[in-house]
Design a protein around this motif. Sequence first.
Motif, PDB file in Angstrom:
ATOM      1  N   ALA A 151     -28.466 -17.123 -40.029  1.00  8.98           N
ATOM      2  CA  ALA A 151     -28.456 -16.091 -38.992  1.00  8.98           C
ATOM      3  C   ALA A 151     -27.032 -15.831 -38.501  1.00  8.98           C
ATOM      4  O   ALA A 151     -26.663 -14.682 -38.240  1.00  8.98           O
ATOM      5  N   THR A 152     -26.221 -16.878 -38.405  1.00  8.50           N
ATOM      6  CA  THR A 152     -24.823 -16.707 -37.997  1.00  8.50           C
ATOM      7  C   THR A 152     -24.059 -15.906 -39.046  1.00  8.50           C
ATOM      8  O   THR A 152     -23.283 -15.008 -38.707  1.00  8.50           O
ATOM      9  N   TYR A 153     -24.280 -16.218 -40.306  1.00 14.21           N
ATOM     10  CA  TYR A 153     -23.629 -15.486 -41.396  1.00 14.21           C
ATOM     11  C   TYR A 153     -23.990 -14.002 -41.341  1.00 14.21           C
ATOM     12  O   TYR A 153     -23.117 -13.135 -41.428  1.00 14.21           O
ATOM     13  N   LEU A 154     -25.268 -13.700 -41.172  1.00 13.55           N
ATOM     14  CA  LEU A 154     -25.693 -12.302 -41.115  1.00 13.55           C
ATOM     15  C   LEU A 154     -25.152 -11.594 -39.872  1.00 13.55           C
ATOM     16  O   LEU A 154     -24.819 -10.411 -39.915  1.00 13.55           O
ATOM     17  N   THR A 155     -25.046 -12.316 -38.765  1.00 14.15           N
ATOM     18  CA  THR A 155     -24.469 -11.736 -37.555  1.00 14.15           C
ATOM     19  C   THR A 155     -23.002 -11.383 -37.789  1.00 14.15           C
ATOM     20  O   THR A 155     -22.553 -10.293 -37.425  1.00 14.15           O
TER      21      THR A 155
ATOM     22  N   SER B  75     -22.610  -8.341 -39.882  1.00 17.11           N
ATOM     23  CA  SER B  75     -22.913  -7.135 -39.116  1.00 17.11           C
ATOM     24  C   SER B  75     -21.770  -6.769 -38.167  1.00 17.11           C
ATOM     25  O   SER B  75     -21.404  -5.600 -38.060  1.00 17.11           O
ATOM     26  N   VAL B  76     -21.217  -7.755 -37.503  1.00 14.68           N
ATOM     27  CA  VAL B  76     -20.165  -7.496 -36.517  1.00 14.68           C
ATOM     28  C   VAL B  76     -18.884  -7.021 -37.196  1.00 14.68           C
ATOM     29  O   VAL B  76     -18.255  -6.062 -36.752  1.00 14.68           O
ATOM     30  N   PHE B  77     -18.503  -7.673 -38.289  1.00 15.55           N
ATOM     31  CA  PHE B  77     -17.248  -7.339 -38.952  1.00 15.55           C
ATOM     32  C   PHE B  77     -17.400  -6.293 -40.047  1.00 15.55           C
ATOM     33  O   PHE B  77     -16.434  -5.958 -40.730  1.00 15.55           O
TER      34      PHE B  77
ATOM     35  N   LEU C 208     -31.279  -2.205 -29.652  1.00 13.41           N
ATOM     36  CA  LEU C 208     -30.443  -1.822 -28.508  1.00 13.41           C
ATOM     37  C   LEU C 208     -28.962  -2.087 -28.778  1.00 13.41           C
ATOM     38  O   LEU C 208     -28.222  -2.514 -27.910  1.00 13.41           O
ATOM     39  N   GLY C 209     -28.529  -1.865 -30.023  1.00 20.03           N
ATOM     40  CA  GLY C 209     -27.127  -2.042 -30.383  1.00 20.03           C
ATOM     41  C   GLY C 209     -26.726  -3.472 -30.683  1.00 20.03           C
ATOM     42  O   GLY C 209     -25.571  -3.739 -30.981  1.00 20.03           O
ATOM     43  N   ILE C 210     -27.660  -4.404 -30.613  1.00 17.80           N
ATOM     44  CA  ILE C 210     -27.369  -5.813 -30.878  1.00 17.80           C
ATOM     45  C   ILE C 210     -27.949  -6.159 -32.253  1.00 17.80           C
ATOM     46  O   ILE C 210     -29.117  -5.878 -32.511  1.00 17.80           O
ATOM     47  N   PRO C 211     -27.151  -6.780 -33.130  1.00 14.46           N
ATOM     48  CA  PRO C 211     -27.679  -7.143 -34.449  1.00 14.46           C
ATOM     49  C   PRO C 211     -28.896  -8.069 -34.320  1.00 14.46           C
ATOM     50  O   PRO C 211     -28.889  -9.009 -33.521  1.00 14.46           O
TER      51      PRO C 211
ATOM     52  N   VAL D 207     -29.697  -3.894 -45.602  1.00 17.75           N
ATOM     53  CA  VAL D 207     -30.607  -4.354 -44.550  1.00 17.75           C
ATOM     54  C   VAL D 207     -29.932  -4.298 -43.191  1.00 17.75           C
ATOM     55  O   VAL D 207     -30.513  -3.816 -42.216  1.00 17.75           O
ATOM     56  N   ILE D 208     -28.700  -4.772 -43.103  1.00 21.00           N
ATOM     57  CA  ILE D 208     -27.980  -4.787 -41.825  1.00 21.00           C
ATOM     58  C   ILE D 208     -27.746  -3.369 -41.316  1.00 21.00           C
ATOM     59  O   ILE D 208     -27.786  -3.114 -40.117  1.00 21.00           O
TER      60      ILE D 208
END
Length: 64
Positions: free
Chosen positions: A14-18, A21-23, A46-49, A37-38
Amino acid sequence: MISLILGFIAILNATYLTLLSVFKSDTCIAGRSCIDVISSKYGQILGIPTAYFGVVIYFFGKFY
């Protein structure tokens, strides 16, 4: 013990996917569908991954 190991793996995933998404990174460990998917309409709430929610839920579910 197995539950703890699987929970730790889930947190890492989940951290890897976050972070992907962020970067907005286009690298994916398994295949090439991570960005698909991302980037989909289900990739954020609501704008949060959505993977961020996974990090929080797995962390509090395993360690508290």
